[in-house]
Design a protein around this motif. Structure first.
Motif: not given
Ligand SMILES: Nc1ncnc2c1ncn2[C@@H]1O[C@H](COP(=O)(O)OP(=O)(O)O)[C@@H](O)[C@H]1O
Ligand SMILES: [Mg+2]
Lengths: 254, 388
Positions: A51, A54-56, A77-79
């Motif tokens: 996580y 992935a940047g949670h 950022t996550v995206d």
């Protein structure tokens, strides 16, 4: 050649009574074309690592660096991370009511590829990928993960892996909860992607069972928030025979 | 959507047997405002409404100044009239049920009357544009659809106004009426209206309420069946932003055998002090055997600070019915959904749009008006753009 470099990564979560450190200095380099298995007991921090990459938002990086081809992943950022080529197949994929699988796949493919895929080739591409993973075509019209069985959710994750073609694929316990048939189908999917030579795979697992289908180049033992031992495929055999016990003790006293 | 109830939201609901419904309201229905005491806010029908924002509509201090224009555009064959207070065709659908509706009935000067003659099947909608230029008005509209006629009416509310109104739908035997009422007001508007439909024998009534704008919007759609075989589908969609109060109070009076009703309202809320209220009262009277009714309200809370009160009430006085049910749920936009979509490369704004479109999508399809679909979706997108 794409390279993910994790250096001395420390991560905390907000717990009752203040932040709690889960990752305590993870070092790992994954190159395109390689498959790394990360094996460790429950609660050792494997999902936290997945996580965090992935940047949670739940996880706070308190130290260390993560770069993809020299770019600072932790700044993204996550995206942005996903568009940079990081893919996380989740241990517990999330239901998204009202959003159909086909709409979701097309929207994410458009985001990742930077342009909408041509409709005709796209439909064919999705259909064939679904066939290979033995996913019923009717799933395209179902809402994302809604009412999917455990196995269906995992196949749907691998379907995305095949369609999105990331540089780095992190698979968090994709094997858990699968029966033998589903495990084989899912593993074949992972292998197809790996065989392209264009993805570096981080295969996170608790059990050795999936390693009958997916052959890692490197095996790492994860305990108490860090990698405590690394080796070749033979390390998995040792774990198969001896379990995590010796590492858990070692980790706990560290 | 996780079925967790955000802080401050209430989801009440009850199935009661044999309670006289009017015991709960402060005065019986009447055309005369003098029959209603000035509300103080604790009455059942006013307890969710911030009276101090009604701009005097409830206590007789709001003075009409003609600042609201009503324009009717109708296809050939439809009669459009502006009539005085004493026209015999007014007030037939039902009486005002609260003080503001009665105030509107007691105070309006001219009414718009739209008549679709019997057997006339319109291929184009009747359009009613209600536009406020900052004024205060009491309005009255009647839409009459003759036997076996079919019509679609689109009412658009725009601009800035303080408006109290009654809208009557009188639907003849075997006729079909679809009414779309869009509340696309500017930020400061106050709009209180009662929509009363009298559904004839084997007639169909479809109401689509879309509430987006305004400071305070409070609509009371009501259905009364004049004869057996009638059906009513009431759909609603609201998007309640920061500071807005949007209230929908439905009442379906099953007083006639073999009628059907179906209610589906969905709302999204975002921003501090966004407040949505949904009341769904369905009464199945002893004589209404063969009734089939279902009502649903769902709310999607996108941010902290918003509040939903959702109160379905089903009162059943006969066991001889086909079906009766209700459902109400308020869920929070789930950050895990957002993470999942963003982890597939989808930017945050687009991810939110996907989920909100998905939430409303099924309802919009159910409405079955393709030309409305894209317009509604575009409006929802614009609402999201405006405040994310
Ligand atoms: N929000 C949280 N609050 C407190 N502890 C947490 C939280 N999330 C995870 N943890 C703890 O972090 C540790 C690692 O969890 P996880 O990364 O899920 O491990 P694994 O995937 O290896 O089973 C566990 O001890 C877990 O209880
Ligand atoms: Mg885990």
């Amino acid at each position: 050649m794409a390279t993910l470099e994790i250096h001395d990564l420390h991560v905390s979560v907000e717990a009752e009574g203040g932040p709690r450190e889960i990752l305590r200095g993870v070092d790992l380099t994954v190159k395109q074309g390689e498959t790394h298995a990360i094996m460790g007991p429950n609660g050792s921090g494997k999902s936290t690592l997945a996580y965090s990459l992935a940047g949670h938002p739940k996880y706070t990086v308190t130290g260390g660096t993560v770069t993809l081809d020299g770019e600072n992943v932790l700044d993204m950022t996550v995206d942005e991370r996903a568009r940079a080529g990081v893919f996380l197949a989740m241990q517990y994929p999330v239901e998204v009511p009202g959003v159909s699988v086909s709409n979701f796949l097309r929207t994410s493919a458009t985001a990742i590829r930077g342009e909408a895929p041509k409709l005709r080739t796209w439909v064919k591409e999705v259909k064939e990928a679904m066939q290979r993973l033995q996913i019923d075509p009717a799933f395209a019209e179902r809402n994302v993960n809604e009412g999917f069985s455990g196995g269906e959710k995992k196949r749907h994750e691998i379907l995305q892996l095949e369609l999105l073609k990331p540089k780095i694929a992190i698979l968090d316990e994709t094997d858990s909860g699968l029966d033998v048939d589903a495990l084989r189908v899912v593993s074949e999917g992972v292998n197809r992607v790996a065989e392209s030579g264009e993805v570096g795979t981080l295969l996170i697992t608790h059990y050795t069972r999936i390693l009958r289908y997916i052959k890692p180049d490197h095996v790492h033992v994860f305990s108490a928030g860090r990698i405590v031992e690394s080796g070749g495929p033979e390390l998995a055999d040792t774990l198969e025979n001896e379990g995590y016990e010796s590492y858990v003790k070692g980790g706990a006293s560290a | 959507m996780a079925e967790t109830i955000p802080a401050g939201a209430t989801t009440e609901g009850a199935i009661q047997v044999g309670h006289p419904r009017d015991a709960r309201v402060s005065a019986p229905a009447s055309y005369d405002v003098a029959d209603f005491p000035v509300p103080h806010g604790r009455e059942e029908e006013w307890r969710f409404t911030p009276l101090e924002r009604l701009r005097g509509l409830h206590d007789g201090t709001a003075v009409a100044d003609g600042g609201v224009k009503v324009e009717v555009t109708a296809p050939q064959g439809v009669t459009v009239e502006t009539v005085g207070r004493d026209d015999a065709r007014l007030g037939k659908a039902g009486k005002p049920v609260d003080r503001v509706a009665a105030q509107a009935y007691s105070s309006f000067e001219k009414a718009s009357l739209v008549s679709v003659p019997k057997d006339t099947v319109l291929t184009e909608p009747v359009r009613i544009a209600v536009h406020g230029a900052g004024g205060t008005a009491y309005g009255h509209q009647v839409i009459e659809v003759g036997a076996f006629a079919e019509a679609v009416v689109v009412i658009d509310h725009t601009g800035d106004a303080v408006l109290a109104a009654n809208v009557e739908y009188v639907i003849g035997d075997g006729a079909k009426l679809t009414v779309v009422s869009v509340q696309d007001w500017d930020d400061k508007a106050v709009h209180i209206a009662q929509h009363t439909a009298l559904v004839g024998r084997d007639a169909s009534f479809k109401s689509v309420i879309v509430t987006l704008g305004g400071d305070l919007v409070r609509l009371s759609p009501r259905v009364i069946y004049g004869a057996p075989g009638g059906e009513a589908d009431l759909y609603g969609l609201y998007f309640t932003d920061k500071g807005q109060h949007q209230e929908h109070r439905l009442f379906i009076d099953h007083d006639t055998p073999h009628c059907r009703s179906n209610v589906a309202y969905k709302g999204a809320l975002q921003g501090q002090d966004a407040h949505a209220v949904w009341i769904g009262d369905v009464l199945i009277r002893a004589e209404a055997e063969g009734t089939d009714t279902y009502e649903l309200n769902r709310n999607l809370v996108l941010t902290d600070g918003a509040r939903v009160d959702s109160v379905p009430n089903l009162e059943i006085e006969t066991g001889e019915i086909v079906g009766a049910g209700h459902a109400s749920a308020t869920g929070r936009f789930d950050d895990e959904q957002l993470f999942y979509l963003m982890a597939r490369g989808i930017p945050e704004g687009e991810a939110r749009r996907l989920v909100v479109r998905g939430f409303f999508g099924e309802l919009i399809q159910q409405i079955g008006l393709p030309e409305l679909e894209e317009r509604l979706m575009a409006k929802i997108d614009a609402e999201l753009e405006a405040s994310v």
